[in-house]
Design a protein around this motif. Structure first.
Motif, PDB file in Angstrom:
ATOM      1  N   THR A  65       7.654  -5.954   0.210  1.00 41.98           N
ATOM      2  CA  THR A  65       7.770  -6.043  -1.243  1.00 41.98           C
ATOM      3  C   THR A  65       9.237  -5.917  -1.624  1.00 41.98           C
ATOM      4  N   GLU A  66       9.524  -6.295  -2.838  1.00 45.06           N
ATOM      5  CA  GLU A  66      10.896  -6.156  -3.319  1.00 45.06           C
ATOM      6  C   GLU A  66      11.340  -4.698  -3.256  1.00 45.06           C
ATOM      7  N   ARG A  67      10.417  -3.799  -3.581  1.00 45.05           N
ATOM      8  CA  ARG A  67      10.741  -2.371  -3.520  1.00 45.05           C
ATOM      9  C   ARG A  67      11.117  -1.958  -2.094  1.00 45.05           C
ATOM     10  N   ARG A  94      12.247  -3.977   0.323  1.00 48.69           N
ATOM     11  CA  ARG A  94      13.505  -4.622   0.720  1.00 48.69           C
ATOM     12  C   ARG A  94      14.705  -3.901   0.114  1.00 48.69           C
ATOM     13  N   GLU A  95      14.577  -3.462  -1.109  1.00 47.84           N
ATOM     14  CA  GLU A  95      15.670  -2.712  -1.738  1.00 47.84           C
ATOM     15  C   GLU A  95      15.856  -1.346  -1.088  1.00 47.84           C
ATOM     16  N   ASP A 106       2.109  -3.689  -5.807  1.00 48.28           N
ATOM     17  CA  ASP A 106       3.373  -4.420  -5.670  1.00 48.28           C
ATOM     18  C   ASP A 106       3.171  -5.738  -4.932  1.00 48.28           C
ATOM     19  N   GLU A 163       3.612  -9.598  -6.532  1.00 49.18           N
ATOM     20  CA  GLU A 163       4.597 -10.529  -5.993  1.00 49.18           C
ATOM     21  C   GLU A 163       3.955 -11.750  -5.348  1.00 49.18           C
TER      22      GLU A 163
END
Length: 223
Positions: free
Chosen positions: A105-107, A109-110, A215, A219
């Protein structure tokens, strides 16, 4: 046979009452292969995969912690499979690899800062004199929901992640095999996470409070 692969350890707590009870309830079959396969599916589908629930404390990494919480990420779920196999008299050990995991998820990856996921966990099980890899992380409901090919295990060949999902999109790439251990190498895992995922250490509490399934679903909505 090395008793290290049958004995309980600090993290592969195959002597824990809940681990023993789970093994008794789900170990079924007429031979070692059938019993190992039954335990694989019980762990794979009985506990929700949740990579947001990373807790590198000794308590958080125990096999029994997965039973207590009803969920876990790849390393504790593989630890649990090793534990219930040992509790059933089947030699088993955890193994690890570095992968590029495309179910993220973007979370994530960040938080992790890269797409290389270190210390992905699986289980090696001894069946009829040969060791076979079994990966119980992604439960069936998760795979069906997000178009992944569920990993099957027949006790006759390795069960590791498919390189592509149902739609032909790239899914998982094994970059480096780290080998197997008699117990979870917690200090090595923690050291690598501190080195490579410093933001995760700062935001671990916020990550655990988030909803991984929500999440991923958000996405993966069609544009």
């Amino acid at each position: 046979m090395n008793n290290a692969y049958l004995s309980p350890t600090a993290l592969i707590d195959s002597d824990h009452p809940e681990v023993l009870a789970f093994a008794r309830a789900h170990c079924r079959g007429n031979d070692v292969r059938e019993r190992a396969v039954s335990l694989y599916y019980a762990v794979r589908d009985g506990f929700r995969y949740d990579p947001y629930r990373i807790d590198l404390s000794e308590t958080g990494m125990k096999a029994s912690s997965v039973i207590a919480s009803g969920a876990g990420w790849c390393v504790p779920k593989a630890t649990l499979l090793a534990a219930v196999c040992r509790a059933s008299g089947i030699p088993a050990r955890p193994g690890y690899a570095d992968v590029r995991n495309h179910l993220s998820t973007e979370r994530m990856r960040e938080t992790f800062g890269e797409d290389l996921y270190r210390w992905h966990g699986y289980t090696e099980i001894l069946i009829d004199g040969s060791w076979y890899k079994a990966t119980p992380a992604f439960n069936l409901a998760l795979c069906e929901r997000f178009g992944l090919l569920p990993l099957e295990f027949d006790g006759r060949s390795d069960s590791i992640y498919h390189p592509f999902d149902r739609s032909g999109n790239q899914h998982m790439e094994y970059v480096h095999q780290r080998g197997h251990y008699a117990d979870v190498p917690l200090s090595l895992i923690a050291d690598d996470f501190r080195t490579h995922y410093p933001v995760w250490l700062e935001q671990a509490e916020q990550l655990r409070a988030a909803d991984f399934l929500a999440d991923v679903e958000r996405e993966n909505q069609p544009a």
